[in-house]
Motif scaffolding. Structure first.
Motif, mmCIF file in Angstrom:
data_model
loop_
_atom_site.group_PDB
_atom_site.id
_atom_site.type_symbol
_atom_site.label_atom_id
_atom_site.label_comp_id
_atom_site.label_asym_id
_atom_site.label_seq_id
_atom_site.Cartn_x
_atom_site.Cartn_y
_atom_site.Cartn_z
ATOM 1 N N ASP A 1 -5.628 -5.056 -49.878
ATOM 2 C CA ASP A 1 -6.244 -4.358 -48.748
ATOM 3 C C ASP A 1 -5.810 -2.903 -48.715
ATOM 4 O OD1 ASP A 1 -7.115 -6.926 -48.118
ATOM 5 O OD2 ASP A 1 -5.399 -7.279 -46.803
ATOM 6 N N LEU B 1 -6.840 2.979 -49.026
ATOM 7 C CA LEU B 1 -7.497 1.950 -48.212
ATOM 8 C C LEU B 1 -8.999 1.942 -48.481
ATOM 9 C CD1 LEU B 1 -5.824 2.833 -44.787
ATOM 10 C CD2 LEU B 1 -5.348 0.756 -46.111
ATOM 11 N N SER C 1 -14.111 0.845 -45.357
ATOM 12 C CA SER C 1 -14.596 -0.128 -44.369
ATOM 13 C C SER C 1 -13.465 -0.710 -43.535
ATOM 14 C CB SER C 1 -15.341 -1.259 -45.082
ATOM 15 O OG SER C 1 -14.462 -1.926 -45.998
ATOM 16 N N ALA C 2 -12.231 -0.626 -44.016
ATOM 17 C CA ALA C 2 -11.101 -1.226 -43.290
ATOM 18 C C ALA C 2 -10.094 -0.192 -42.820
ATOM 19 C CB ALA C 2 -10.395 -2.247 -44.187
ATOM 20 N N SER D 1 -9.214 -0.319 -39.136
ATOM 21 C CA SER D 1 -8.828 -1.596 -38.531
ATOM 22 C C SER D 1 -7.454 -1.446 -37.865
ATOM 23 C CB SER D 1 -8.760 -2.692 -39.593
ATOM 24 O OG SER D 1 -7.715 -2.425 -40.516
ATOM 25 N N LEU E 1 -7.552 -9.263 -42.019
ATOM 26 C CA LEU E 1 -7.568 -8.160 -41.063
ATOM 27 C C LEU E 1 -7.852 -8.654 -39.651
ATOM 28 C CD1 LEU E 1 -9.486 -5.474 -43.168
ATOM 29 C CD2 LEU E 1 -7.021 -5.596 -42.715
ATOM 30 N N ARG F 1 -10.449 -10.843 -47.235
ATOM 31 C CA ARG F 1 -9.871 -9.628 -46.645
ATOM 32 C C ARG F 1 -10.189 -9.547 -45.158
ATOM 33 N NH1 ARG F 1 -11.711 -4.169 -49.294
ATOM 34 N NH2 ARG F 1 -9.796 -4.470 -50.511
ATOM 35 N N GLU F 2 -11.451 -9.819 -44.798
ATOM 36 C CA GLU F 2 -11.834 -9.759 -43.388
ATOM 37 C C GLU F 2 -11.046 -10.761 -42.560
ATOM 38 O OE1 GLU F 2 -13.719 -7.575 -41.796
ATOM 39 O OE2 GLU F 2 -13.839 -6.519 -43.707
ATOM 40 N N ALA G 1 -4.584 -1.673 -40.388
ATOM 41 C CA ALA G 1 -4.434 -0.483 -41.231
ATOM 42 C C ALA G 1 -3.826 0.670 -40.452
ATOM 43 C CB ALA G 1 -5.786 -0.087 -41.817
ATOM 44 N N ILE H 1 -2.384 -7.115 -43.234
ATOM 45 C CA ILE H 1 -2.907 -6.309 -44.323
ATOM 46 C C ILE H 1 -2.074 -6.566 -45.572
ATOM 47 C CG2 ILE H 1 -1.528 -4.282 -43.633
ATOM 48 C CD1 ILE H 1 -3.924 -2.549 -44.566
ATOM 49 N N GLY I 1 -10.962 -6.131 -53.689
ATOM 50 C CA GLY I 1 -10.516 -6.990 -52.594
ATOM 51 C C GLY I 1 -9.275 -7.800 -52.888
#
Length: 300
Positions: free
Chosen positions: A143, A269, A272-273, A276, A97, A93-94, A279, A102, A140
């Motif tokens: 996203d 969502l 933590s994201a 971003s 992003l 996921r990271e 997002a 996404i 995960g």
């Protein structure tokens, strides 16, 4: 209802610029994720433009290397889940992003909201309960997800949003669903399984309409249209998301008596994201699209 997307082999479903592919060490995870999201090896292969045998080999490799045990009958992570795989999914996921991409999921009713949207990786649409959407985002595999108030087990108060630990539900606006059929006088409606849209089942039954449930394995628009025609059933759509001429092209017309079916939409969502760049861009675009569709409905 909209069709699912496809992609080139061993790559993510195409963005307009076709600039993203999963890192080589994560290609088998990418296939496993799409297998989980699509529901079968054949559907995952079609979504990824891969032969079914390739999907099968990737599944076997992931299960062997990560010691995954199938979870028969589980609504999510049916092919196994553990902490190691969970961390790997969050790392993937990271990476998405970081690339400004996404991965979003939703159902056939709302898939058209995502078509042509920059920075979004599409997955095969599927009707799911709000709880299952939340699990997919938490683990995960996704996203984010577009969630309708009809997916909830219980109504939430106006202005409020559903809550799950570690997730945030960002309001997108309201839309009205419409019942359409070949025979506008029909009193029976084709719906997804009650577990996926419990409040929609409840609303239509309250208005005296009979409900027939579509088999869970059938998630494609063509299958919905065929069953509705063959059995002279109505089905819900958001016509203003499908484009001018869609109803006429499919030989459908609104029912003469329409029960009110106003839904609230949220973008679910991970906290933590949620802030971003991908997002935030996605949220802005979705709010504009929902607002335009609602404006078209008001004009009608």
């Amino acid at each position: 209802m909209a069709h699912s997307c496809s992609s080139s082999a061993l790559s993510a479903p195409r963005r307009a610029e076709n600039s993203y592919a999963p890192p080589t060490p994560l290609q088998d995870l990418h296939i496993l994720d799409f297998l989980e999201l699509a529901g079968s090896q054949a559907k995952a292969g079609a979504a990824l433009a891969l032969h079914q045998s390739t999907v099968c080999r990737s599944l076997q490799l992931m299960q062997q290397q990560f010691q995954l045990l199938p979870r028969r009958g589980a609504p999510v992570c049916r092919h196994g889940q553990n902490a190691c795989l969970g961390y790997l999914r969050l790392a993937y996921r990271e990476h998405r992003l970081m690339a400004g991409l996404i991965r979003l999921g939703t159902d056939l009713l709302h898939q058209s909201l995502l078509h042509g949207m920059s920075g979004v990786q599409l997955v095969p649409p599927r009707f799911r309960s709000a709880e299952h959407w939340a699990e997919l985002v938490s683990h995960g595999l996704l996203d984010g997800a577009i969630v309708s108030s009809f997916c909830l087990e219980q109504q939430v108060l106006p202005g409020k949003a559903p809550k799950w630990e570690g997730l945030t539900a960002m309001p997108l606006g309201q839309l009205a669903l419409q019942l359409v059929a070949r025979t506008p006088t029909t009193k029976r409606v084709l719906l997804p399984r009650r577990s996926a849209l419990p409040l929609l089942h409840q609303a239509l039954e309250w208005h005296g309409l009979g409900v027939e449930q579509q088999p869970e394995a059938c998630q494609e628009a063509a299958g919905w249209l065929k069953r509705a025609r063959d059995r002279e059933l109505a089905m819900p759509v958001c016509a203003d998301l499908l484009g001018a001429g869609w109803l006429k092209a499919n030989g459908l017309a609104p029912l003469a008596a329409q029960p009110p079916m106003i839904e609230q939409l949220w973008l679910l969502l991970p906290r933590s994201a949620a802030h971003s760049k991908a997002a935030r861009l996605c949220l802005r675009q979705l709010r504009v699209r929902v607002s335009k569709a609602r404006a078209m409905q008001d004009l009608h």
